[in-house]
Design a protein around this motif. Structure first.
Motif, PDB file in Angstrom:
ATOM      1  N   SER A 365       1.067  -1.191  -0.179  1.00 49.88           N
ATOM      2  CA  SER A 365      -0.103  -0.003   0.059  1.00 49.88           C
ATOM      3  C   SER A 365       0.815   1.287  -0.157  1.00 49.88           C
ATOM      4  N   ASP A 367       1.534   5.111   1.992  1.00 47.48           N
ATOM      5  CA  ASP A 367       1.173   5.721   2.950  1.00 47.48           C
ATOM      6  C   ASP A 367       0.828   7.095   2.459  1.00 47.48           C
ATOM      7  N   ASN A 413      -7.937  -2.522  11.658  1.00 47.73           N
ATOM      8  CA  ASN A 413      -8.774  -1.618  11.155  1.00 47.73           C
ATOM      9  C   ASN A 413     -10.019  -1.937  10.661  1.00 47.73           C
ATOM     10  N   ASN A 432      -5.456   2.173   1.860  1.00 45.93           N
ATOM     11  CA  ASN A 432      -5.108   2.695   2.978  1.00 45.93           C
ATOM     12  C   ASN A 432      -6.030   4.151   3.196  1.00 45.93           C
ATOM     13  N   MET A 434      -6.351   6.091   5.654  1.00 41.66           N
ATOM     14  CA  MET A 434      -5.816   7.086   6.908  1.00 41.66           C
ATOM     15  C   MET A 434      -6.516   8.322   6.738  1.00 41.66           C
TER      16      MET A 434
END
Length: 457
Positions: A365, A367, A413, A432, A434
């Motif tokens: 993935s 970031d 997650n 990802n 986030m």
């Protein structure tokens, strides 16, 4: 029909006057220029990579339809515009279904797309060169040839990753706008060339075609999302448990009864010689109400001979996801997946099914700084049948702790969506997300028995 249409309509065709002739060529070139501008280059933000090519495909059809009778090459270009519209619809189906994951070969698709676009441009160029030749008009510049060369350069930059160098990419983008401005300016040279405009062309409603094509594309995308984002489970009735001694030991060490009774016998029998159990529970809320709460429990079970197992248990109650949700489990130490099950009740019967796409593997993935990273994770997706109740499940895995380990961290997650409209289709458990409102994390720190004894001394 407009006043212009009524005044100049004669049998099956009309000859355009000078003013209307200018408008005709400018309108045709505007549609063709915008069509190629929106399709030969994509802008990957705000869904423009899907919206602009859809509009562009319709513009190309409208533009070439108007001039298709001028010569054979332009008629062939019009046929290419129809094929382009069909290709675009097929591409929307591809990117919004699991086909984009199961048959991911971007190099072949890029090659086919480039060959088609370059062929389209070559035919377009030939058609306009024929127009200028018949009208005895000389052109100093050849912007269509420039566009063909530009398209090939862009492909080379994409393959060699030279496009990531700003000193190369910025001139390419600037030339992108310059070349299309030059193509549109060809319409000024066409102003004196007459054209026989048919009755069907007069009656052709461009706005209706554009809106109709957009509606068809939106409908196709919606259908793909609805059918792709719910997975049919391979469910069977729950078999009554037969092993009780280990279950009783887990209950004595604080594991809730409702969790213990959901674990399959094949999994529970692995947990022999238990020396320590830690349980951590948390309620995750995905919106402002309590209807979408997810109760999660992480159980860490230490056995003799330095073995550590974990059970990640989740319970949605009666408001579990119909559209697939995802999860990803990571740890300080390496993980070894053993099993994972979904459980639910329907018509007063308990069912169980394997967790779809359950994998324990290295996940790649990007970031938040767009750097590529690889992590050892356990991933999977969750969804339940319509009108099911008591929706829950668990993941059973081993944590490979080294000799002398004192503690470790476990991160789970959970990714939740209230709708199926996710463009393009992705395996959300590997995304990802986030800082996304669709993400909730359950973070726990476990300890070994030796560390507890050391701290108590």
């Amino acid at each position: 029909m407009s006043k212009f249409d009524e005044e100049y309509f004669n049998d099956s065709s009309i000859v355009l006057e000078e003013k209307d002739l200018k408008n005709f060529w400018h309108e045709s070139m505007k549609n063709i220029t915008l069509g190629f501008m929106f399709t030969v280059m994509t802008f990957n933000f705000l869904w423009l990579q899907y919206i602009l090519p859809t509009i562009g495909a319709a513009f190309l059809y409208i533009g070439f339809r108007s001039i298709r009778k001028e010569n054979k090459s332009l008629n062939m270009a019009w046929i290419f515009s129809i094929i382009n519209m069909i290709f675009h619809i097929l591409n929307l189906i591809y990117i919004n279904t699991p086909l984009s994951i199961n048959y991911k070969n971007t190099s072949i698709m890029a090659f086919i797309s480039t060959i088609f676009q370059v062929s389209f441009l070559i035919i377009f160029r030939k058609g306009f060169k024929n127009i200028f030749y018949r009208a005895d008009i000389l052109t100093k510049k050849d912007p269509i040839l420039g566009l063909i060369i530009w398209r090939i350069i862009v492909v080379i930059c994409g393959i060699t990753e030279l496009g990531e160098i700003w000193i190369i990419s910025i001139p390419i983008i600037i030339y992108y706008f310059y070349i299309f401005r030059s193509i549109y300016k060809l319409s000024y040279k066409l102003e004196t060339i007459n054209y026989m405009y048919s009755e069907k062309s007069i009656r052709f409603n461009k706005k209706k075609l554009l809106c109709g094509y957009m509606i068809i594309c939106i409908f196709i995308v919606a259908v793909c999302c609805v059918f792709s984002n719910h997975i049919k489970l391979d469910s069977i009735k729950v078999i009554p448990v037969k092993e009780f001694s280990i279950r009783n030991m887990l209950i004595d060490k604080g594991v809730p009864l409702k969790i213990v009774k959901d674990i399959l016998d094949d999994d529970i029998t692995i947990l022999k010689d238990i020396i320590n159990v830690e349980t951590f529970s948390e309620e995750l809320n995905f919106n402002s109400t309590s209807e979408n709460n997810l109760n999660v429990t992480s159980i860490f079970i230490e056995l003799k001979d330095n073995e550590m197992y974990a059970i990640e248990y989740f319970n949605f109650g009666g408001k579990g996801p119909y559209w697939q949700d995802g999860f990803a489990i990571s740890n300080t130490w390496s993980l070894e997946l053993i099993n994972g099950r979904l459980l639910y009740e329907k018509e007063d019967i308990n069912y169980t099914a394997p967790i779809p796409r359950l994998n324990g593997e290295i996940v790649t993935s990007n970031d938040m700084f767009v750097y590529t990273r690889q992590d050892n994770k356990i991933t999977g997706v969750m969804n339940y049948p319509y009108n099911s109740k008591e929706q829950r499940g668990y993941v059973f895995y081993k944590i490979d702790i080294p000799e002398g380990t004192i503690t470790g961290s476990n991160i789970v997650n959970y990714i939740h969506y209230n709708h199926p409209f996710r463009i393009p289709y992705t395996e959300i458990e590997k995304k990802n997300l986030m800082f996304s409102d669709n993400l909730r994390q359950h973070v726990t720190n476990f300890r070994t028995k030796s560390s507890m004894e050391f701290m108590s001394d």
